[in-house]
Structures are given as C-alpha cells and as structure tokens.
Design an enzyme around this catalytic site. Structure first.
Site, PDB file in Angstrom:
ATOM      1  N   CYS A   1       6.050  10.213  20.702  1.00 30.90           N
ATOM      2  CA  CYS A   1       5.523  11.276  21.566  1.00 30.90           C
ATOM      3  C   CYS A   1       4.081  11.614  21.224  1.00 30.90           C
ATOM      4  CB  CYS A   1       6.358  12.532  21.394  1.00 30.90           C
ATOM      5  SG  CYS A   1       8.084  12.218  21.468  1.00 30.90           S
ATOM      6  N   GLU A   2       3.222  10.630  21.171  1.00 32.73           N
ATOM      7  CA  GLU A   2       1.823  10.899  20.854  1.00 32.73           C
ATOM      8  C   GLU A   2       0.962   9.886  21.577  1.00 32.73           C
ATOM      9  OE1 GLU A   2       0.395  11.880  17.153  1.00 32.73           O
ATOM     10  OE2 GLU A   2       2.335  12.503  16.341  1.00 32.73           O
TER      11      GLU A   2
ATOM     12  N   ARG B   1      -1.020   2.252  10.544  1.00 32.34           N
ATOM     13  CA  ARG B   1      -2.409   1.954  10.178  1.00 32.34           C
ATOM     14  C   ARG B   1      -3.413   2.113  11.326  1.00 32.34           C
ATOM     15  NH1 ARG B   1      -4.244  -2.124   8.355  1.00 32.34           N
ATOM     16  NH2 ARG B   1      -5.484  -1.261   6.681  1.00 32.34           N
TER      17      ARG B   1
ATOM     18  N   ARG C   1      -2.319  -6.299  -0.598  1.00 36.46           N
ATOM     19  CA  ARG C   1      -2.502  -6.756   0.782  1.00 36.46           C
ATOM     20  C   ARG C   1      -2.723  -8.261   0.875  1.00 36.46           C
ATOM     21  NH1 ARG C   1      -5.073  -3.236   4.239  1.00 36.46           N
ATOM     22  NH2 ARG C   1      -5.832  -2.237   2.362  1.00 36.46           N
TER      23      ARG C   1
ATOM     24  N   TYR D   1      -6.024   4.792  10.281  1.00 31.24           N
ATOM     25  CA  TYR D   1      -7.338   4.262   9.875  1.00 31.24           C
ATOM     26  C   TYR D   1      -8.131   3.640  11.022  1.00 31.24           C
ATOM     27  CZ  TYR D   1      -4.556   3.846   5.508  1.00 31.24           C
ATOM     28  OH  TYR D   1      -3.722   4.051   4.445  1.00 31.24           O
TER      29      TYR D   1
HETATM   30  N1  LLP Z   1      -4.389  -1.051  -7.377  1.00 36.21           N
HETATM   31  C1  LLP Z   1      -4.584   0.258  -7.147  1.00 36.21           C
HETATM   32  C2  LLP Z   1      -4.827   1.152  -8.267  1.00 36.21           C
HETATM   33  C3  LLP Z   1      -4.558   0.749  -5.853  1.00 36.21           C
HETATM   34  O1  LLP Z   1      -4.759   2.039  -5.630  1.00 36.21           O
HETATM   35  C4  LLP Z   1      -4.320  -0.146  -4.781  1.00 36.21           C
HETATM   36  C5  LLP Z   1      -4.278   0.356  -3.406  1.00 36.21           C
HETATM   37  C6  LLP Z   1      -4.092  -1.499  -5.060  1.00 36.21           C
HETATM   38  C7  LLP Z   1      -4.156  -1.919  -6.374  1.00 36.21           C
HETATM   39  C8  LLP Z   1      -3.793  -2.525  -4.001  1.00 36.21           C
HETATM   40  O2  LLP Z   1      -4.817  -2.637  -3.074  1.00 36.21           O
HETATM   41  P1  LLP Z   1      -4.784  -3.848  -2.005  1.00 36.21           P
HETATM   42  O3  LLP Z   1      -5.060  -5.116  -2.750  1.00 36.21           O
HETATM   43  O4  LLP Z   1      -3.446  -3.863  -1.375  1.00 36.21           O
HETATM   44  O5  LLP Z   1      -5.859  -3.474  -1.031  1.00 36.21           O
HETATM   45  N2  LLP Z   1      -2.520   2.141   2.666  1.00 36.21           N
HETATM   46  C9  LLP Z   1      -3.866   1.617   2.819  1.00 36.21           C
HETATM   47  C10 LLP Z   1      -4.497   1.161   1.586  1.00 36.21           C
HETATM   48  C11 LLP Z   1      -4.423   2.154   0.462  1.00 36.21           C
HETATM   49  C12 LLP Z   1      -4.278   1.419  -0.764  1.00 36.21           C
HETATM   50  C13 LLP Z   1      -4.314   2.289  -1.939  1.00 36.21           C
HETATM   51  N3  LLP Z   1      -4.374   1.598  -3.158  1.00 36.21           N
HETATM   52  C14 LLP Z   1      -3.889   0.586   3.916  1.00 36.21           C
HETATM   53  O6  LLP Z   1      -2.930   0.498   4.649  1.00 36.21           O
HETATM   54  O7  LLP Z   1      -4.886  -0.100   4.099  1.00 36.21           O
END
Ligand code: LLP
Length: 481
Positions: A409-410, A378, A328, A382
């Site tokens: 449709c939500e 998101r 991210r 969330y």
């Molecule tokens: N490494 C591992 C093992 C992970 O599970 C994740 C994210 C990352 C790195 C990267 O994390 P970041 O730096 O992007 O936060 N879809 C969700 C977040 C779930 C992330 C799962 N793992 C969202 O939209 O916030």
C-alpha cells in the site's frame, strides 16, 4: 506526437530485449531453447510451479565460485607481499545454514553482526574461532554467547564495550577475549567517489581524529586501543575499518588502510605492542544492471596488497595479517527473484494539455508483481536500481518503458524503476529480477502481513529449499489474540 511515441527524454533505464548471459545474472542463467530462463539447468517455469512465487533463487555454483575467487585473489596477492589474509563472509548480506556451510567449504570464515547471525553460523558448525562478532550495541547476552562459542574475534565498537567485554571475560575466568577495535578513518566510499573528512557523524566505530580543542588528548581510537592493552582479560588482536558499500574504486580502501597502519605504528611506538591483524571490512561492488562492471577481486586484491606493503615499508613496521569481509560480492549476483505478473497498467506520465503546452504522450507501463518492498526494500530505501527480464517466454513485441511495482500500500513500492519489457507482458508471466541475492531476504519484512518468500538453491539441474516460504499460519502464530 502520436500516443505510441516513446519517452521524450532518454530515461536512465537499462536496455533489454535480448537476454545476454553474464552479469548482472549469475553464471548459471541462460535462455532455454523455448525462450524461458533456466538457472543451473532448472527451468524457472518448473521452479515457479513447484515453489510458487515470489521466490529467491540462489545459484549455488555461482556463489561458491565467487567465494573461492575472493579467497584465492586475496591469498595470492597478499602472499606476494609477504602477508597472510583471511576472508570473512559478511552474513548480513544473506545467511542460512547451507550458505554458511558452503562458504566454509570454500575456505571462508563468517562475520556476524548479531546473536541471530551468530546462531546460524554455529548451527552450521562453523568453528567458533572462524567467526567474528560485530555490532555497535551488543547485548551482554550476545557478548557472553560469543565468548562461550569461542569466537575468533569480537569487533569492539565503543569504549564502554571494552569494559563490558572485559567484564564478561573476567566473569568466565577463562582465556583473554580476542578483540579488534573498529575505527572510523574518515574515508567513506561507495559508487565511484570517496570523501575523506576529519570527523565522523555516525554511530559506528571510534574516530582516528583528535578533537581540535584538545591537542594533547588521544583520539577515541587510540584511547580504546590503550584501554584494551590495559586489560589482562582482553587480547588486542586487531584494528578494523569498514568504509562503505558498493565500492567500485579501490582508492578508498587504500587510503583507509594507510590510516589504520599509521595508527598501528603509532601504538607500537608508544607501547611497543604491534597489533597483529588489520581488517579492511567489506563493500566490494557488484553489477546490478547490464553494462555495469563489478569490482574485479584480482585487481582490487593486487592494488590493496601493493598499497599496504608500501605503507608498511614507509612506516617501518612489518605487515600485519589482514582480513576482509565481503558480503554482497559473494551472494548478490548469485541470487535472482522470481515473480508472477498480475496487473499491467499503462499510465500517462507528465502533464495534461494546458497553458498552450502539448499534452504529454509518455506512457509508463506499471507492471505489478506478487511481491515488492517486503522482499526487496533496497529500491525504496536507497533508490537502488535493478534489472528485470520476462522469464517464462520470449516475445518479439515492441518494448515498452516499464516500472515493476509490488503489491504493497505505498506508491514507493517499486522493485525496478525503469526497464524495457516486451509490450505484451501480461498477467501470469514470470519476471526475474537480477542480482537480488544480497540484502534481499536478509532485509525482508512482513509489511502488510505478506509472508516472506522461500530461498531455493539450484545446483546442477536440481533444486533444494534452503529457507521455506513463510505462511499466514507462521505469522498468526505470533499473534496471541
Ligand atoms: N563488514 C562490515 C563491518 C559491514 O558493516 C558490512 C556492511 C560488511 C562487512 C559487508 O558489506 P558488503 O560487502 O556486503 O557491502 N543493507 C545495505 C548495505 C549496508 C551494509 C552494512 N554493512 C545494502 O543493501 O546495500
């Protein structure tokens, strides 16, 4: 109260009205002389005319600068304490061939979580040894493919997987497979808080905690490490810990790192083997709204480096090589989504008059755009908050409390819960939603048979389509009738 009165209670929305360059926008976003937003010198009206909307717009220079900043900050801080560090870009946030090439050019490696992400990294010619493969339920085919590609690390998530990777490695008769064991430390972080619990109730990793009724037994994490050491087909490369998402407080990383280093020291004491690497995962938080402050890579790198150095000194073990996996923080702020406004509908919120109470006069303006939960799940998934701006023009109309909603449709199909937009926002206007680069396109769906938007890179006044817009024909091609 008059019908034009504002909301009765201050809502938790972000202020708007005058565009301020800087986060949550990518560094290339400005307001041009006639009031339209530009990204890296490209006018969003021209971009929308050429590419259509919705479109994900990715600011290449911004993304590359973030990749560079993370690598430099961690390299400098860890060098200061005498440790090496590698930065793996977490492809789950958003991966395309071009992005994999960009991050590689900035000195990052690539973390993949499925065979599909691995395929993209390989297509981009990322060297196998610079790729990691995660996954709590890897298929045999994914494991074999990773071994064939010579990945630098397979992050093993269960005891059964230790055996499966060993079997796959044996079947190939080649060099031992480099593996890390993913452990759960009991630290969960996100936002400003973290909690430390002894036990885990989630699918990832192997717990550091031992069962209270079996003091003599090893923890699942220790059991897995010992199992790896018992396999000549495996090379025990490291211990991995990922504690959460959108973390803005470094203390969670420090507590988790300490626990991992303790496990490493305990294994060394028991077997004489000092695990060479420790990965601290991703989760570095970004700004989604004006006024929010992202985690500063220099600060977090210094804090974590100092903390792991102190922990290692306490434990009397030399420092391992470290790695981190930000996703991210590299791609999120570099992206925005451009939408076209359709229906604009004022809706009175709150109760009607009755029981002696005055009629509610709060009006929320529902601004429907041509995308929605299919391109950004998101907020629905969330409750995530985003910021939007009128992108094609300036307006001096009085702001209204708006909710930006999609075309699905939500009723939960919301992209921006609360934002002030100019009161004359109307059909045909362009809206830009900030900081959508991470987990937007990568979590997009075809709900309601909506084709997924393109990803368009902007660089020095030029545009380049990285992922083309899906078409109805693409979708119908999957339907065998
Ligand atoms: N490494 C591992 C093992 C992970 O599970 C994740 C994210 C990352 C790195 C990267 O994390 P970041 O730096 O992007 O936060 N879809 C969700 C977040 C779930 C992330 C799962 N793992 C969202 O939209 O916030």
């Amino acid at each position: 109260m008059s019908a034009s009165a504002g909301p009765t209670t201050p809502p938790a929305f972000s202020p708007t009205g005058t565009f301020v360059p800087g986060e949550p926008w990518s560094s290339g976003v400005r307001r041009g002389p006639d009031g339209a937003l530009t990204v890296a010198g490209v006018d969003v009206r021209e971009l929308a005319a050429a590419q259509g909307t919705p479109a994900y717009v990715l600011d290449e220079a911004d993304l590359r600068e973030r990749a560079r900043s993370y690598r430099r900050a961690f390299e400098a801080a860890f060098a200061e304490v005498g440790a090496g560090v590698d930065v793996y870009y977490a492809g789950k946030a958003f991966l395309s061939v071009a992005v994999a090439r960009w991050v590689r050019a900035e000195g990052l490696r690539v973390d993949t979580a499925t065979g599909g992400e691995l395929a993209v990294a390989l297509r981009a010619d990322v060297p196998g040894e610079h790729i990691g493969l995660h996954g709590n339920n890897k298929s045999d085919a994914e494991i074999v493919r990773a071994l064939e590609a010579g990945v630098g690390r397979i992050i093993v998530d269960s005891l059964a997987e230790v055996e499966r990777v060993a079997a796959a490695s044996r079947a190939r008769g080649g060099v031992p497979a480099p593996v890390m064991i993913r452990v759960t430390t009991g630290v969960h972080a996100g936002g400003h808080e973290y909690i430390s619990t002894a036990h885990e109730d989630q699918k990832f990793g192997l717990s550091l905690a031992t069962a209270p009724d079996a003091q003599a037994e090893d923890s699942p994490a220790m059991t897995a490490l010992l199992a790896v050491l018992a396999h000549p087909e495996l090379e025990l490369l490291g211990i991995h810990s990922h504690i959460g998402s959108q973390i803005l407080d470094p203390s969670g990383f420090e507590v988790a790192a300490r626990k991992v280093l303790e496990l490493r020291a305990a294994l060394a004491e028991r077997t004489g083997f000092l695990v060479p690497e420790v990965d601290l995962g991703g989760g570095y938080g970004i700004a989604y709204l004006p006024g929010e402050v992202a985690l500063d890579p220099d600060r977090i790198a210094k804090d974590v480096a100092a903390s792991v150095a102190a922990s290692s000194a306490d434990l009397g073990t030399p420092l391992p090589r470290f790695s981190i996996e930000p996703g991210r923080a590299i791609v999120g702020p570099a992206g925005l989504t451009l939408y076209t406004v359709g229906t604009v509908k004022p809706v009175r919120v709150g109760g009607a008059a009755g029981d002696g109470e005055a009629e509610s006069t709060t009006v929320r303006t529902y601004v429907s755009i041509d995308g929605g939960m299919s391109d950004n799940i998101r907020p629905a998934l969330y409750g995530a908050n985003y910021h939007a701006e009128l992108a094609n023009r300036l307006s001096d109309a009085a702001p209204v409390l708006a909710r930006v909603v999609g075309k699905h449709c939500e009723s939960g199909d919301i992209v921006v819960h609360d934002v002030l937009l100019p009161g004359d926002v109307r059909a045909g206007d362009l809206l830009a939603v900030a900081a959508t680069g991470a987990y937007g396109r990568s979590m997009a769906s075809n709900y309601n048979h909506v084709p997924r938007p393109p990803v368009v890179a902007v660089t020095d006044g030029g545009t380049r389509v990285l992922i083309r817009r899906e078409t109805e024909d693409d979708l119908l091609a999957l339907d065998l009738g």
